[in-house]
Every structure is written in structure tokens, then in C-alpha cells.
Enzyme design. Structure first.
Site, mmCIF file in Angstrom:
data_model
loop_
_atom_site.group_PDB
_atom_site.id
_atom_site.type_symbol
_atom_site.label_atom_id
_atom_site.label_comp_id
_atom_site.label_asym_id
_atom_site.label_seq_id
_atom_site.Cartn_x
_atom_site.Cartn_y
_atom_site.Cartn_z
ATOM 1 N N LYS A 25 -7.975 -1.017 -9.327
ATOM 2 C CA LYS A 25 -8.587 -1.738 -8.192
ATOM 3 C C LYS A 25 -9.840 -1.013 -7.722
ATOM 4 O O LYS A 25 -9.799 0.196 -7.451
ATOM 5 C CB LYS A 25 -7.572 -1.822 -7.050
ATOM 6 C CG LYS A 25 -8.092 -2.486 -5.789
ATOM 7 C CD LYS A 25 -6.970 -2.707 -4.791
ATOM 8 C CE LYS A 25 -7.449 -3.386 -3.527
ATOM 9 N NZ LYS A 25 -8.132 -2.484 -2.597
ATOM 10 N N HIS A 85 -13.446 -2.819 -1.767
ATOM 11 C CA HIS A 85 -12.545 -2.386 -0.695
ATOM 12 C C HIS A 85 -12.956 -3.041 0.630
ATOM 13 O O HIS A 85 -12.852 -2.445 1.699
ATOM 14 C CB HIS A 85 -12.585 -0.857 -0.563
ATOM 15 C CG HIS A 85 -11.307 -0.224 -0.090
ATOM 16 N ND1 HIS A 85 -10.490 0.508 -0.899
ATOM 17 C CD2 HIS A 85 -10.700 -0.199 1.128
ATOM 18 C CE1 HIS A 85 -9.454 0.962 -0.200
ATOM 19 N NE2 HIS A 85 -9.555 0.532 1.034
ATOM 20 N N TYR A 115 -2.291 5.072 -4.040
ATOM 21 C CA TYR A 115 -3.327 6.065 -3.764
ATOM 22 C C TYR A 115 -2.822 7.280 -4.510
ATOM 23 O O TYR A 115 -1.808 7.873 -4.140
ATOM 24 C CB TYR A 115 -3.445 6.334 -2.265
ATOM 25 C CG TYR A 115 -4.299 5.325 -1.533
ATOM 26 C CD1 TYR A 115 -5.541 4.957 -2.033
ATOM 27 C CD2 TYR A 115 -3.880 4.764 -0.334
ATOM 28 C CE1 TYR A 115 -6.346 4.040 -1.359
ATOM 29 C CE2 TYR A 115 -4.679 3.854 0.342
ATOM 30 C CZ TYR A 115 -5.906 3.500 -0.181
ATOM 31 O OH TYR A 115 -6.683 2.590 0.491
ATOM 32 N N THR A 150 -5.830 2.377 -6.967
ATOM 33 C CA THR A 150 -7.105 2.220 -6.249
ATOM 34 C C THR A 150 -8.055 3.351 -6.605
ATOM 35 O O THR A 150 -7.729 4.529 -6.447
ATOM 36 C CB THR A 150 -6.833 2.155 -4.729
ATOM 37 O OG1 THR A 150 -5.991 1.024 -4.500
ATOM 38 C CG2 THR A 150 -8.119 1.994 -3.933
ATOM 39 N N SER A 156 0.828 -1.208 0.000
ATOM 40 C CA SER A 156 0.000 0.000 0.000
ATOM 41 C C SER A 156 0.863 1.259 0.000
ATOM 42 O O SER A 156 1.905 1.304 0.655
ATOM 43 C CB SER A 156 -0.878 -0.007 1.253
ATOM 44 O OG SER A 156 -1.454 1.271 1.454
HETATM 45 C C1 FNR Z 1 -7.576 -2.084 3.130
HETATM 46 N N1 FNR Z 1 -7.652 -1.993 1.744
HETATM 47 C C2 FNR Z 1 -6.777 -1.160 1.080
HETATM 48 N N2 FNR Z 1 -6.815 -1.088 -0.277
HETATM 49 C C3 FNR Z 1 -5.949 -0.311 -0.945
HETATM 50 O O1 FNR Z 1 -5.994 -0.275 -2.172
HETATM 51 N N3 FNR Z 1 -4.986 0.383 -0.266
HETATM 52 C C4 FNR Z 1 -4.898 0.374 1.086
HETATM 53 O O2 FNR Z 1 -4.035 0.996 1.685
HETATM 54 C C5 FNR Z 1 -5.841 -0.408 1.797
HETATM 55 N N4 FNR Z 1 -5.823 -0.419 3.163
HETATM 56 C C6 FNR Z 1 -6.668 -1.265 3.839
HETATM 57 C C7 FNR Z 1 -6.595 -1.331 5.223
HETATM 58 C C8 FNR Z 1 -7.387 -2.236 5.904
HETATM 59 C C9 FNR Z 1 -7.269 -2.327 7.386
HETATM 60 C C10 FNR Z 1 -8.271 -3.093 5.197
HETATM 61 C C11 FNR Z 1 -9.109 -4.131 5.913
HETATM 62 C C12 FNR Z 1 -8.362 -2.999 3.835
HETATM 63 C C13 FNR Z 1 -8.568 -2.852 0.983
HETATM 64 C C14 FNR Z 1 -7.921 -4.189 0.660
HETATM 65 O O3 FNR Z 1 -6.915 -4.044 -0.294
HETATM 66 C C15 FNR Z 1 -8.960 -5.181 0.107
HETATM 67 O O4 FNR Z 1 -9.639 -4.607 -0.976
HETATM 68 C C16 FNR Z 1 -9.966 -5.597 1.186
HETATM 69 O O5 FNR Z 1 -9.292 -5.875 2.395
HETATM 70 C C17 FNR Z 1 -10.750 -6.817 0.757
HETATM 71 O O6 FNR Z 1 -11.743 -7.130 1.683
HETATM 72 P P1 FNR Z 1 -11.589 -8.298 2.783
HETATM 73 O O7 FNR Z 1 -11.523 -9.590 2.034
HETATM 74 O O8 FNR Z 1 -10.354 -8.009 3.538
HETATM 75 O O9 FNR Z 1 -12.808 -8.179 3.624
#
Ligand code: FNR
Length: 402
Positions: A274, A298, A166, A192, A138
Site C-alpha cells: 500500500k 495515504h 505497519y 504500508t 490497521s
Molecule cells: C489513515 N490511513 C492509514 N493507512 C494505513 O495503512 N494504516 C493506518 O493506520 C492508517 N491510518 C489512517 C488514519 C486516518 C485518520 C486517515 C485519514 C488515514 C490512510 C488510509 O488507509 C487511506 O490511504 C486514506 O485515508 C485515503 O485517503 P482519503 O480517501 O481518506 O482521503
């Protein structure tokens, strides 16, 4: 034969062997430190980790309707096993963006991992590299992208790594981040699209908990020369000003499809968008010359009441056909979910919250445990359902309830 059909040049890994490793350890008196049913990790994390961090990871947009929709969408599909098909030898490897991976799984970008464990992203990255799987780092990591690359190289030189962007408002900072990522060996760029603004997240709001405002999860920005150039004083001399500068440039809700050209011009490798949930957006991604998409909401953290990601997947996969590599996340908790996502048209899945809990509960070992459980269960599900390779899975392997 296309590249993706090419046979696996390295011997297929026996992921299911983890099962017997666990049972044999049991004879020696050891049982796993973490649950092997990954859907239980959240409950264990809620008990053992601090309310701020666990709330941040488990939390969702609004009252959590989209998180529930993600699970319901996957649960509505049922696997229909087939018999007597010789499944004794299996190969879970897949070709993704020109590289063969030992299994169709990558660690999703999850920011601020230092709130879960002091070893943070480097521990998750080492766990991924130890299993030969990619980590998508990330932009909002608590460790710099250079340090994470070094951690992965320490396990396996050149370990596959991808970078999630980001997309900042500031063009110089954007270019600088992309240049640093490419230089550090990140090969695929994930952009993203669903987080131009932070959603209404009651669990974080109720605790007034947002790590970024304390300068956690900002390592890539604070270490960046283009970012630093916009500050009157060095970060350590005026943290508040640095945090404000970060908050002002973090994202740009004015971006449109036309802006993708800028990224194309500054990134030589594959680009994956994404957060796509509509077939028309997937087609626009293909028209814009992108290489892939992640069908994702997400993890239900952005739009409460949004479509479950697995409900969006088949229509998108059908619309784009071979034009894009389709990946999937949001709700993957077990081997059956990997099976279903692949059968519905994804080439691979990203694992999110479960590995963050694994990290929080047991550091690098916890992330390795989570990956090995997921893939052992997927391997066994594949075999017991009558298949030997991910590429054989189609919607014919499933039936839809209700
Ligand atoms: C994320 N996700 C996320 N996505 C992204 O593109 N950049 C990021 O920095 C983050 N940070 C982030 C932090 C936390 C704590 C979570 C739980 C999720 C989203 C992540 O990449 C992914 O899309 C989701 O976690 C998918 O859902 P599940 O399967 O974890 O419920």
C-alpha cells in the site's frame, strides 16, 4: 474463463435500492441523519466532533496540497455516458484475491478509531460485515485484532477481513502480529510503505495532538506477547515505558525491497503493498512476488506536494497489466470517484476518511450509511452511464479535461 471472470455465484445485490428506502422512510417522516453527499461529511464532522480528533482525521501533510491534488486528479476526469444499452440488471460484484465481494469497495485501514467513537473499530468492522464488504484493520487500531475479528464473526461467521501491517523494526513482534492475524482469520496482508516516519502534520502539531503517545492506537502492540517480552514492567504498571518501546519499534526507515522476502516467508496468503505511486515501484512489487498494490498517497497525509493518486493510477495500471491486482485510494468521496478509479485501471477502491466521519457522527449506523450511499451512487452512476458491471469500465468511459 479466469477466476475473475467467473459469474457471481450469489444473486447480485441491488445497491441502488437504498435510494427508495430513503424516500419511503421520508413518507414515514424520517430523513437520513447524515448527509447523502459524502463530501459534506467532513464539514459536519468539523462542527460536531472535538478539534483534536477531527483535526487528526481531516489533517494532512504540510498545507494540504496533496489532499487537494487527490480531488483535482479525480475531478479532471469526466464520465461520458452512453445510451440505450439495457442497464436494468446490474452486478457490482468483483473477485478479489480469490473471494467474490458484492461490490468493489473495502474499508481502508484507519488507525485509532476510538478517538472518533467509543465503539471504534468493532463498529466499523460490523458495518462492513453487514454489507458483505472487507475491513482492512490497521495495526494501529485502538482495539485488538482478535476483538475486531470477533465483532465481524458476530455479524457473519468468517466475514472477509484483511490486516494492514505497519512493519515494526522488531522481527519477533512482526512475526507475532502476522501469526495472530492469520489465526484470527485475516486473509490478505496489506503492507504500508509510505509511513516509515510520521510526516509534518500542522493540524496535529498546532494542537500537540498525537493519540499514540497517550497509549491510544497501540492495542495490538500492548496485547502482544513478543512486544510485552521487551518491557521491564507490564504495560499497566509503566505506560510511558510501553509507549516509548512502541515508538522505537513502530517503523524501520531502513527497509528495502529485499526485506519483502521476510514477509513472504511469514505470511501464507496474498500480500498487497500500500502506497505505490510510481510504475517502476509497481513493477518491483510484481518482481518481488507480491499479489497486489494500492495506488495511494495515504490521503495526502505523508508527502505534501505529492502526485494526486488518480494521476498516478493509469500509468501504473498500464505498466503492471495482469501481473498485480491494482487497488486505489486517496480522495474517494462519491460513486463517480469509484467509477473513475475503476475506469482508470483499479479493480476496487478503499474508502478512508468518509467512513471515519460516519463512525464519529453515528457509530456503526454511520459507517453503514456511508457505505450504502457510496455504493448506491456508484450503482446509479454505472447504470446511467450505460454499464452493468465494474469489469466493463475502461478509460473509454472517461474524458480528461485540461
Ligand atoms: C489513515 N490511513 C492509514 N493507512 C494505513 O495503512 N494504516 C493506518 O493506520 C492508517 N491510518 C489512517 C488514519 C486516518 C485518520 C486517515 C485519514 C488515514 C490512510 C488510509 O488507509 C487511506 O490511504 C486514506 O485515508 C485515503 O485517503 P482519503 O480517501 O481518506 O482521503
Amino acid at each position: 474463463m479466469t477466476a475473475s471472470d467467473a459469474p457471481n455465484p450469489v444473486p447480485a445485490k441491488d445497491w441502488s435500492a437504498f435510494q427508495y428506502e430513503i424516500y419511503l422512510n421520508g413518507i414515514a417522516g424520517t430523513v437520513p441523519r447524515l448527509p447523502t453527499d459524502l463530501s459534506r461529511l467532513e464539514q459536519v464532522a468539523e462542527r460536531r466532533l472535538g478539534p483534536g480528533p477531527v483535526g487528526y482525521v481531516a489533517g494532512a501533510a504540510g498545507d494540504g496540497k496533496t489532499v487537494r491534488a487527490n480531488r483535482e486528479a479525480l475531478d479532471r476526469w469526466r464520465i461520458v455516458p452512453r445510451m440505450l444499452r439495457d442497464v436494468h440488471q446490474r452486478d457490482l460484484s468483483v473477485e478479489l484475491f480469490g473471494t467474490r465481494l458484492p461490490a468493489p469497495v473495502a474499508l481502508a485501514p484507519v488507525g485509532v478509531l476510538s478517538i472518533m467513537h467509543p465503539d471504534a473499530e468493532p463498529a466499523a468492522a460490523r458495518a462492513a460485515a453487514a454489507q458483505g464488504l472487507p475491513l482492512i484493520l490497521s495495526t494501529a487500531s485502538s482495539t485488538t485484532l482478535e476483538q475486531v475479528a470477533e465483532a465481524m464473526d458476530g455479524v457473519a461467521a468468517g466475514a472477509e477481513r484483511w490486516f494492514q501491517l505497519y512493519w515494526p523494526k522488531d522481527r519477533e513482534v512482526t512475526v507475532s502480529l502476522l501469526t495472530r492475524a492469520a489465526k484470527s482469520g485475516y486473509r490478505v496482508l496489506f503492507v504500508t510503505l509510505d509511513t516509515w516516519l510520521l510526516a509534518w502534520r500542522p493540524r496535529d502539531l498546532d494542537q500537540a495532538y498525537l493519540p499514540f503517545l497517550r497509549g491510544v492506537g497501540t492495542a495490538n502492540y500492548f496485547s502482544d506477547p513478543a512486544f510485552q517480552a521487551g518491557l521491564a514492567k507490564p504495560v499497566h504498571e509503566d505506560l510511558n515505558a510501553a509507549v516509548l518501546h512502541f515508538a522505537q519499534m513502530f517503523a524501520d526507515p531502513a527497509k528495502t525491497w529485499a526485506d519483502l522476502e521476510f514477509l513472504r516467508a511469514h505470511w501464507d496468503g496474498p500480500i498487497v503493498l500500500k502506497g505505490v505511486l510510481h510504475p517502476d515501484d509497481a513493477l518491483r512489487a510484481a518482481d518481488a512476488g507480491m499479489d497486489g498494490i494500492v495506488v495511494s498517497n495515504h490521503g495526502g497525509r505523508q508527502v505534501n506536494g505529492a502526485i494526486g493518486a488518480a494521476d498516478a493510477l493509469p500509468g501504473i495500471a498500464q505498466a503492471v497489466g495482469d501481473r498485480l491486482t491494482v487497488l486505489f485510494d486517496s480522495g474517494v468521496r462519491g460513486g463517480d470517484d469509484v467509477f473513475k478509479a475503476l475506469a482508470l485501471g483499479a479493480k476496487a477502491v478503499l474508502l478512508g476518511r468518509p467512513y471515519a466521519y460516519g463512525l464519529g457522527l453515528d457509530g456503526q449506523a454511520g459507517v453503514e450509511h456511508v457505505l450504502r450511499c457510496l455504493l448506491a451512487e456508484f450503482d446509479l452512476t454505472l447504470a446511467l452511464s450505460g454499464y452493468t458491471e465494474p469489469g466493463q469500465l475502461t478509460a473509454d468511459a472517461l474524458t480528461r479535461e485540461r
